[in-house]
Design a protein around this motif. Sequence first.
Motif, PDB file in Angstrom:
ATOM      1  N   VAL A 260      -0.780  -0.359  -4.194  1.00  0.00           N
ATOM      2  CA  VAL A 260       0.171   0.272  -5.109  1.00  0.00           C
ATOM      3  C   VAL A 260      -0.134  -0.035  -6.576  1.00  0.00           C
ATOM      4  O   VAL A 260       0.388   0.630  -7.468  1.00  0.00           O
ATOM      5  CB  VAL A 260       1.633  -0.104  -4.790  1.00  0.00           C
ATOM      6  CG1 VAL A 260       2.041   0.437  -3.433  1.00  0.00           C
ATOM      7  CG2 VAL A 260       1.853  -1.604  -4.886  1.00  0.00           C
TER       8      VAL A 260
ATOM      9  N   HIS B 213       0.851  -1.188   0.000  1.00  0.00           N
ATOM     10  CA  HIS B 213       0.000   0.000   0.000  1.00  0.00           C
ATOM     11  C   HIS B 213       0.885   1.237   0.000  1.00  0.00           C
ATOM     12  O   HIS B 213       1.980   1.228   0.568  1.00  0.00           O
ATOM     13  CB  HIS B 213      -0.901   0.013   1.237  1.00  0.00           C
ATOM     14  CG  HIS B 213      -2.000  -0.987   1.175  1.00  0.00           C
ATOM     15  ND1 HIS B 213      -1.867  -2.265   1.668  1.00  0.00           N
ATOM     16  CD2 HIS B 213      -3.242  -0.913   0.657  1.00  0.00           C
ATOM     17  CE1 HIS B 213      -2.999  -2.925   1.452  1.00  0.00           C
ATOM     18  NE2 HIS B 213      -3.842  -2.129   0.841  1.00  0.00           N
ATOM     19  N   ASP B 214       0.387   2.304  -0.612  1.00  0.00           N
ATOM     20  CA  ASP B 214       1.140   3.549  -0.581  1.00  0.00           C
ATOM     21  C   ASP B 214       0.877   4.260   0.743  1.00  0.00           C
ATOM     22  O   ASP B 214       0.130   3.766   1.591  1.00  0.00           O
ATOM     23  CB  ASP B 214       0.821   4.427  -1.799  1.00  0.00           C
ATOM     24  CG  ASP B 214      -0.604   4.960  -1.819  1.00  0.00           C
ATOM     25  OD1 ASP B 214      -1.307   4.919  -0.787  1.00  0.00           O
ATOM     26  OD2 ASP B 214      -1.031   5.445  -2.893  1.00  0.00           O
ATOM     27  N   GLU B 215       1.447   5.419   0.911  1.00  0.00           N
ATOM     28  CA  GLU B 215       1.327   6.127   2.191  1.00  0.00           C
ATOM     29  C   GLU B 215      -0.098   6.572   2.504  1.00  0.00           C
ATOM     30  O   GLU B 215      -0.430   6.839   3.652  1.00  0.00           O
ATOM     31  CB  GLU B 215       2.267   7.328   2.231  1.00  0.00           C
ATOM     32  CG  GLU B 215       1.985   8.363   1.179  1.00  0.00           C
ATOM     33  CD  GLU B 215       3.033   9.459   1.116  1.00  0.00           C
ATOM     34  OE1 GLU B 215       2.681  10.566   0.707  1.00  0.00           O
ATOM     35  OE2 GLU B 215       4.186   9.195   1.480  1.00  0.00           O
ATOM     36  N   ASP B 216      -0.964   6.631   1.494  1.00  0.00           N
ATOM     37  CA  ASP B 216      -2.364   7.002   1.707  1.00  0.00           C
ATOM     38  C   ASP B 216      -3.268   5.792   1.921  1.00  0.00           C
ATOM     39  O   ASP B 216      -4.484   5.944   2.062  1.00  0.00           O
ATOM     40  CB  ASP B 216      -2.885   7.828   0.528  1.00  0.00           C
ATOM     41  CG  ASP B 216      -2.202   9.179   0.432  1.00  0.00           C
ATOM     42  OD1 ASP B 216      -1.885   9.758   1.492  1.00  0.00           O
ATOM     43  OD2 ASP B 216      -1.971   9.644  -0.696  1.00  0.00           O
TER      44      ASP B 216
END
Length: 110
Positions: free
Chosen positions: A61, A54-57
């Motif tokens: 991905v 997962h990305d930072e949000d």
Amino acid sequence: MSAAAFPDDAVDPGVSCSNCDAVCCRLTVVVMPDDPVPRHLTERDPRGLEVMAHDEDGWCVAVDQSRMCCSIYELRPGICRKFAMGSAYCRDERETYSRDTAGGIPLKLC
């Protein structure tokens, strides 16, 4: 018919991805050894399971956020292939997300 009126094994035809915040693209997705997912898009969770990163949000991905679609659709994990739009699981995740974000999406301060 409301979502609650549908039995757990039924798909609500009124549910559409076009009016959703891609809630399913924020779930933890376990990647099986035979899934054709590009491995640079995966990571190990605290239990040692291979999962989609997962990305930072919090987005998977593999989500192309400019087009709001899966960038590896043909190579997506089996569990993503089985996730049915409008299924009981989909409706439950959407309801939980709506309830959790009812006061607005929380800001992440750096």
